[in-house]
Design a protein around this motif. Sequence first.
Motif, PDB file in Angstrom:
ATOM      1  N   PRO A 122       0.838  -1.208   0.000  1.00 28.35           N
ATOM      2  CA  PRO A 122       0.000   0.000   0.000  1.00 28.35           C
ATOM      3  C   PRO A 122       0.871   1.254   0.000  1.00 28.35           C
ATOM      4  CG  PRO A 122       0.031  -0.991   2.174  1.00 28.35           C
ATOM      5  CD  PRO A 122       0.759  -1.940   1.275  1.00 28.35           C
ATOM      6  N   LYS A 123       0.220   2.411  -0.160  1.00 28.76           N
ATOM      7  CA  LYS A 123       0.941   3.666  -0.328  1.00 28.76           C
ATOM      8  C   LYS A 123       0.766   4.564   0.888  1.00 28.76           C
ATOM      9  CE  LYS A 123      -1.556   4.284  -4.006  1.00 28.76           C
ATOM     10  NZ  LYS A 123      -2.167   2.945  -4.084  1.00 28.76           N
ATOM     11  N   ASP A 124       1.820   5.310   1.194  1.00 25.34           N
ATOM     12  CA  ASP A 124       1.768   6.367   2.197  1.00 25.34           C
ATOM     13  C   ASP A 124       1.621   7.685   1.445  1.00 25.34           C
ATOM     14  OD1 ASP A 124       2.141   8.270   4.163  1.00 25.34           O
ATOM     15  OD2 ASP A 124       3.845   7.265   5.097  1.00 25.34           O
ATOM     16  N   LEU A 125       0.403   8.226   1.404  1.00 26.31           N
ATOM     17  CA  LEU A 125       0.107   9.429   0.630  1.00 26.31           C
ATOM     18  C   LEU A 125      -0.090  10.655   1.510  1.00 26.31           C
ATOM     19  CD1 LEU A 125      -2.321   7.983  -2.072  1.00 26.31           C
ATOM     20  CD2 LEU A 125       0.146   8.356  -2.231  1.00 26.31           C
ATOM     21  N   ARG A 126       0.494  10.642   2.694  1.00 27.66           N
ATOM     22  CA  ARG A 126       0.346  11.795   3.582  1.00 27.66           C
ATOM     23  C   ARG A 126       0.975  13.052   3.003  1.00 27.66           C
ATOM     24  NH1 ARG A 126       2.769   9.604   9.020  1.00 27.66           N
ATOM     25  NH2 ARG A 126       4.174   8.633   7.505  1.00 27.66           N
ATOM     26  N   GLU A 127       1.930  12.883   2.093  1.00 28.19           N
ATOM     27  CA  GLU A 127       2.529  14.023   1.388  1.00 28.19           C
ATOM     28  C   GLU A 127       2.347  13.854  -0.117  1.00 28.19           C
ATOM     29  OE1 GLU A 127       6.590  14.573   2.720  1.00 28.19           O
ATOM     30  OE2 GLU A 127       6.015  13.922   4.726  1.00 28.19           O
ATOM     31  N   PHE A 128       1.185  13.334  -0.499  1.00 31.51           N
ATOM     32  CA  PHE A 128       0.821  13.113  -1.895  1.00 31.51           C
ATOM     33  C   PHE A 128       1.864  12.207  -2.553  1.00 31.51           C
ATOM     34  CE2 PHE A 128      -0.013  14.957  -6.295  1.00 31.51           C
ATOM     35  CZ  PHE A 128      -1.171  14.226  -6.468  1.00 31.51           C
ATOM     36  N   LEU A 129       2.345  12.555  -3.752  1.00 30.05           N
ATOM     37  CA  LEU A 129       3.320  11.732  -4.471  1.00 30.05           C
ATOM     38  C   LEU A 129       4.721  12.336  -4.414  1.00 30.05           C
ATOM     39  CD1 LEU A 129       1.207  10.938  -7.680  1.00 30.05           C
ATOM     40  CD2 LEU A 129       1.683   9.398  -5.759  1.00 30.05           C
ATOM     41  N   LEU A 130       4.990  13.182  -3.408  1.00 37.51           N
ATOM     42  CA  LEU A 130       6.248  13.916  -3.390  1.00 37.51           C
ATOM     43  C   LEU A 130       7.430  13.154  -2.783  1.00 37.51           C
ATOM     44  CD1 LEU A 130       5.026  17.521  -2.512  1.00 37.51           C
ATOM     45  CD2 LEU A 130       5.113  16.349  -4.719  1.00 37.51           C
ATOM     46  N   PRO A 131       7.266  12.302  -1.784  1.00 42.75           N
ATOM     47  CA  PRO A 131       8.428  11.582  -1.240  1.00 42.75           C
ATOM     48  C   PRO A 131       9.021  10.607  -2.256  1.00 42.75           C
ATOM     49  CG  PRO A 131       6.597  11.552   0.318  1.00 42.75           C
ATOM     50  CD  PRO A 131       6.050  12.042  -0.994  1.00 42.75           C
ATOM     51  N   GLU A 132      10.206  10.082  -1.924  1.00 46.01           N
ATOM     52  CA  GLU A 132      10.799   9.032  -2.746  1.00 46.01           C
ATOM     53  C   GLU A 132       9.863   7.820  -2.719  1.00 46.01           C
ATOM     54  OE1 GLU A 132      13.506   9.642  -4.423  1.00 46.01           O
ATOM     55  OE2 GLU A 132      13.807  11.600  -3.491  1.00 46.01           O
TER      56      GLU A 132
END
Length: 414
Positions: A122-132
Motif C-alpha cells: 500500500p501507499k503512504d500518501l500523507r505528502e501526496f506523491l512527493l516523497p521518494e
Amino acid sequence: MRNRTFIIAGILVFLLAPFFGLNADSLNLTGYVRNYSGMLFTEGNDFAIIRNTFNLNLDHSKEKVAFKVNPYIYQYQNQDLEIGLRQAYIDIFFNFMDIRIGKQQIIWGKADGVFITDVISPKDLREFLLPEFDEIRMGVTAFKADYYIGDSAIEFVWVPVFTSTRLPDESSIWKPRFDLPFQPEFDYSRQKVSESFKNSEVFLKYSTVTSAVDLELMGGYMWDDDPAMHTVKNIDPATMQPGSITVIPEHHRLGLVGGSFSTTLGSYVIRGEGAYYFGKYFLSEDSLLEEGVVEKNYLHYLLGVDFTLLDIKMSVQFIQQLILDYDDPIVNDRVENMMTFLATKDFLRETLFLELFTYVGLNNGDALIRGKVTYKLADGFEVLLGTNIFTGDKGMFGQYNKNDMVYAKIKYSF
C-alpha cells in the motif's frame, strides 16, 4: 506504539544474531541521515515540511538463510518522533525456490511514477506523491515464495492482514478536495477490515525473460487500498432538501488480472503495463443510489518509451483509465488520460545531476512539474534543490495549485 515498533526491531536483530553467527565483520549495515525542508510560494512563505530522517538497513546472509531489517525515524518540526519499521524479513533459499517471510516491500510492474499492477504494497500518501517511492511504498507482512523454472519464475504472495493506504489528516495541505455542496461529516465505523483468514489477500505472478521480451502476467484477490467514499444525504424534514452529508469510507474486495512487458526496438526501450479490475466502486450522483456509489469493472493501462537524445535520458508514458459499462451520473470521467515526461542528464563526471519529471492530466489540463538539481559534494554526501509546481484548478494535481514549493534535501549515506 511507535516506540514499541522500534524496540521490536532491536529485539529482532538481537535474537537473530546468535542464530546467524553475526559479528561486526559479517553484518552489513547501511543507511542515511537526511534533512528535508520545503517552503511554499504563498505570501507567507510557510514551510510545507521540515523533517529529519534516520534510515537504517541491517542485513546478513549465511548459507541458505538471510535476513534484513529496515527501521527508520522521522522527526518533524515541533512534533513527536515517528518511529517505524519499513521491512523486517527472513529469506530461506532452496535449489529452485526462495521463500521470504516477514514485513517487506513488494514491487511489481514496469511503470514509473504510477501504480497499475504494483498493488501489493500500500501507499503512504500523507505528502501526496512527493516523497521518494521507497518511502511512499509501505511494507506489508507477507509470505512470498518464488519458484524458478529456467528463465521463468512463478511468484506467490499471501498477505494475511490487510493494510490500507495512509491518507493525509484533516489539517494537512494534502487532504484531497471533495466537491460536495456541504462540508461533510465523516463516519469511520466501516473503514476497518477485520484481521481474519477470510480477509487475507493472495497474488500470483508468472514472469519470464527471453532475448526478445521481458514479460509478467499476474492476478490477485485483494482489498482496494483506497476506501470508497460512500455518501449519505441527510434530509431536512422541514424543507425536504439535503441538510448535511455523511461520508462513510469503506474498503471493498477487488479481483485483478494484468501484466507488463518491456522490449527493445533499436535504441528504444518499449514498456507496457495493464490491469483489469473487477468490482471497483466509484462515486455517483445518481439520486436513486442509497449511498452514492456504484460498482463497475475498469481498465488501467500504460504504454511507455525510453530513449536517449543529445545525451539526455528521456522517458514518455501514456496512461489511461477506462470505466466499463459507464453510467453518466458517475463523478469520474469514463476515460481519464494522463502522460508523464522524464528527462535526466549528468555533468562533471557524474557529480551533478539534473532531472525534470512531469505528470500531465489530459482531461483537466492540470499538471505536477518536478525539477531538481543534485550535487554530490563528496562520497556519500549530496545536496539537492528542487521545486514542485502544480498547474490547473481541478483534477488530481490542480486541486493542489496553492501548494507550489521549493525544497532542499541534505543527505549523508553510509
